[in-house]
Scaffold this active site. Sequence first.
Site, PDB file in Angstrom:
ATOM      1  N   LYS A  65       0.737  -1.243  -0.019  1.00  0.00           N
ATOM      2  CA  LYS A  65       0.096  -0.191  -0.360  1.00  0.00           C
ATOM      3  C   LYS A  65       1.289   1.267  -0.119  1.00  0.00           C
ATOM      4  CE  LYS A  65      -4.209  -1.617   1.678  1.00  0.00           C
ATOM      5  NZ  LYS A  65      -5.075  -1.709   3.471  1.00  0.00           N
ATOM      6  N   ASP A 102     -10.289   3.391   1.961  1.00  0.00           N
ATOM      7  CA  ASP A 102      -9.812   2.620   3.123  1.00  0.00           C
ATOM      8  C   ASP A 102     -10.638   3.872   4.427  1.00  0.00           C
ATOM      9  OD1 ASP A 102      -9.021   0.292   2.861  1.00  0.00           O
ATOM     10  OD2 ASP A 102      -7.310   0.526   3.467  1.00  0.00           O
TER      11      ASP A 102
HETATM   12  P1  NAP Z   1      -0.102  -4.091   9.688  1.00  0.00           P
HETATM   13  O1  NAP Z   1       0.439  -2.733   8.588  1.00  0.00           O
HETATM   14  O2  NAP Z   1       0.934  -5.543  10.233  1.00  0.00           O
HETATM   15  O3  NAP Z   1      -0.327  -3.604  11.471  1.00  0.00           O
HETATM   16  C1  NAP Z   1      -0.528  -3.998  12.510  1.00  0.00           C
HETATM   17  C2  NAP Z   1      -0.585  -3.494  13.479  1.00  0.00           C
HETATM   18  O4  NAP Z   1      -1.087  -4.839  14.923  1.00  0.00           O
HETATM   19  C3  NAP Z   1       0.785  -3.186  14.405  1.00  0.00           C
HETATM   20  O5  NAP Z   1       0.981  -1.524  14.770  1.00  0.00           O
HETATM   21  C4  NAP Z   1       1.394  -3.859  15.096  1.00  0.00           C
HETATM   22  O6  NAP Z   1       2.748  -4.035  16.077  1.00  0.00           O
HETATM   23  C5  NAP Z   1       0.267  -4.185  16.039  1.00  0.00           C
HETATM   24  N1  NAP Z   1       0.423  -5.520  16.571  1.00  0.00           N
HETATM   25  C6  NAP Z   1      -0.047  -7.133  15.749  1.00  0.00           C
HETATM   26  N2  NAP Z   1      -0.115  -7.740  16.550  1.00  0.00           N
HETATM   27  C7  NAP Z   1      -0.134  -7.557  18.072  1.00  0.00           C
HETATM   28  C8  NAP Z   1       0.273  -7.991  19.643  1.00  0.00           C
HETATM   29  N3  NAP Z   1      -0.009  -9.108  19.824  1.00  0.00           N
HETATM   30  N4  NAP Z   1       0.036  -6.894  20.277  1.00  0.00           N
HETATM   31  C9  NAP Z   1      -0.033  -5.520  20.321  1.00  0.00           C
HETATM   32  N5  NAP Z   1      -0.308  -5.319  18.917  1.00  0.00           N
HETATM   33  C10 NAP Z   1      -0.081  -5.957  17.818  1.00  0.00           C
HETATM   34  O7  NAP Z   1      -1.533  -4.359   9.604  1.00  0.00           O
HETATM   35  P2  NAP Z   1      -2.976  -3.771   9.255  1.00  0.00           P
HETATM   36  O8  NAP Z   1      -2.610  -3.824   7.485  1.00  0.00           O
HETATM   37  O9  NAP Z   1      -2.633  -2.365  10.053  1.00  0.00           O
HETATM   38  O10 NAP Z   1      -3.865  -4.794   9.131  1.00  0.00           O
HETATM   39  C11 NAP Z   1      -4.549  -5.116  10.988  1.00  0.00           C
HETATM   40  C12 NAP Z   1      -5.798  -5.719  10.539  1.00  0.00           C
HETATM   41  O11 NAP Z   1      -6.664  -5.209  10.622  1.00  0.00           O
HETATM   42  C13 NAP Z   1      -5.590  -7.485  10.266  1.00  0.00           C
HETATM   43  O12 NAP Z   1      -6.209  -7.508  10.947  1.00  0.00           O
HETATM   44  C14 NAP Z   1      -6.792  -7.280   9.175  1.00  0.00           C
HETATM   45  O13 NAP Z   1      -6.947  -7.904   8.589  1.00  0.00           O
HETATM   46  C15 NAP Z   1      -7.480  -5.779   9.255  1.00  0.00           C
HETATM   47  N6  NAP Z   1      -7.598  -4.613   8.362  1.00  0.00           N
HETATM   48  C16 NAP Z   1      -9.059  -4.590   8.398  1.00  0.00           C
HETATM   49  C17 NAP Z   1      -9.611  -3.857   7.151  1.00  0.00           C
HETATM   50  C18 NAP Z   1     -10.802  -3.855   6.727  1.00  0.00           C
HETATM   51  O14 NAP Z   1     -11.296  -3.079   5.864  1.00  0.00           O
HETATM   52  N7  NAP Z   1     -11.993  -4.131   7.742  1.00  0.00           N
HETATM   53  C19 NAP Z   1      -8.716  -2.413   6.351  1.00  0.00           C
HETATM   54  C20 NAP Z   1      -7.567  -3.011   6.666  1.00  0.00           C
HETATM   55  C21 NAP Z   1      -6.765  -3.937   7.599  1.00  0.00           C
HETATM   56  P3  NAP Z   1       4.021  -3.971  16.036  1.00  0.00           P
HETATM   57  O15 NAP Z   1       4.415  -3.389  15.147  1.00  0.00           O
HETATM   58  O16 NAP Z   1       4.561  -3.540  16.934  1.00  0.00           O
HETATM   59  O17 NAP Z   1       3.544  -5.357  15.273  1.00  0.00           O
END
Ligand code: NAP
Length: 281
Positions: A65, A102
Amino acid sequence: MYKLGILGYPLGHSLSPFMHSSALNHLGLEGSYEKIEYPPNELENAVKFIKDSGFCGVNVTIPFKVDIMKYVDTIDTTAQAVGAVNTLKINTDGKITGYNTDIYGFLNAFGNLLPPDLQDKTAAIIGNGGAARAILFALVTAGFKKINIYARNTEKSTELANIALEFVGDIKIESLNLDENINLEEIYLLVNTTPIGMYGKAEGASPVSLSSLQTMKKDGMIYDIVYKPQITKLLEYSQSCGLKTIQGLEMLVLQGAKSFEIWTTQEAPVNVMRQSALENL
Ligand code: NAP
């Protein structure tokens, strides 16, 4: 003929092909929606493939992205501000315009739940990854003036906050440590942007405890962008506290609908897309 697709890695069980194919069918539009799966170090090849194969519209997801912006000729102002693109429109001359739908999906999933005046209310985001970046921008756009970011790496949250503060000066963003027992009494809206609670290893977990949610005022709202399962542990706890909840699937459906409209200039059949997502969840 609408040749559409989704670029990402890994794409696994993406719901987008189901949603968009059913929308094309429903409107009687000729076209297809394909998975374009390229490993992270092959983005340049992926863009070449997209141009050479005659795609006219492509969704972009993890991990491309941000990096895709290098290959886009024009970026719309929202995507520019967020620093991430999730939708490409490829013109017949091969020129690409990048959008971010988004934010539209996130904000419109509230329906009429958000009051118009939010400047005295505090919002909180859990996590500071890619989705958090778009959501921080969306919350500022919605009118929140105070936003807390709870995450395990507060330095990264501060970087995120600084990007938002470059665009809007009159807001307060605090970077705080994520602890499952955080006190949420000042929080009106809490948004989970981490995968905690998602199907697989994280299912059944919640980023904050039930007792933490019990500190929220009764008019509080919880939004979990995790969409599988539809009711995550966080939402289950929140409902048991009488808090309003918003499920992540609606954001997914509405961001897809907006992309579809950019590509086809036709009104997206949102109900058909939602139904298709639910059937294939
Ligand atoms: P990302 O860029 O990998 O970011 C994930 C975030 O979660 C980071 O801040 C990470 O922290 C944190 N994290 C992961 N595991 C953790 C844990 N056990 N404890 C504390 N913090 C944790 O992913 P993303 O693209 O933002 O997506 C995140 C989630 O949103 C996914 O489940 C995705 O499927 C969902 N999502 C949904 C939509 C929708 O349309 N509904 C759209 C986009 C994303 P660190 O950096 O410290 O690892």
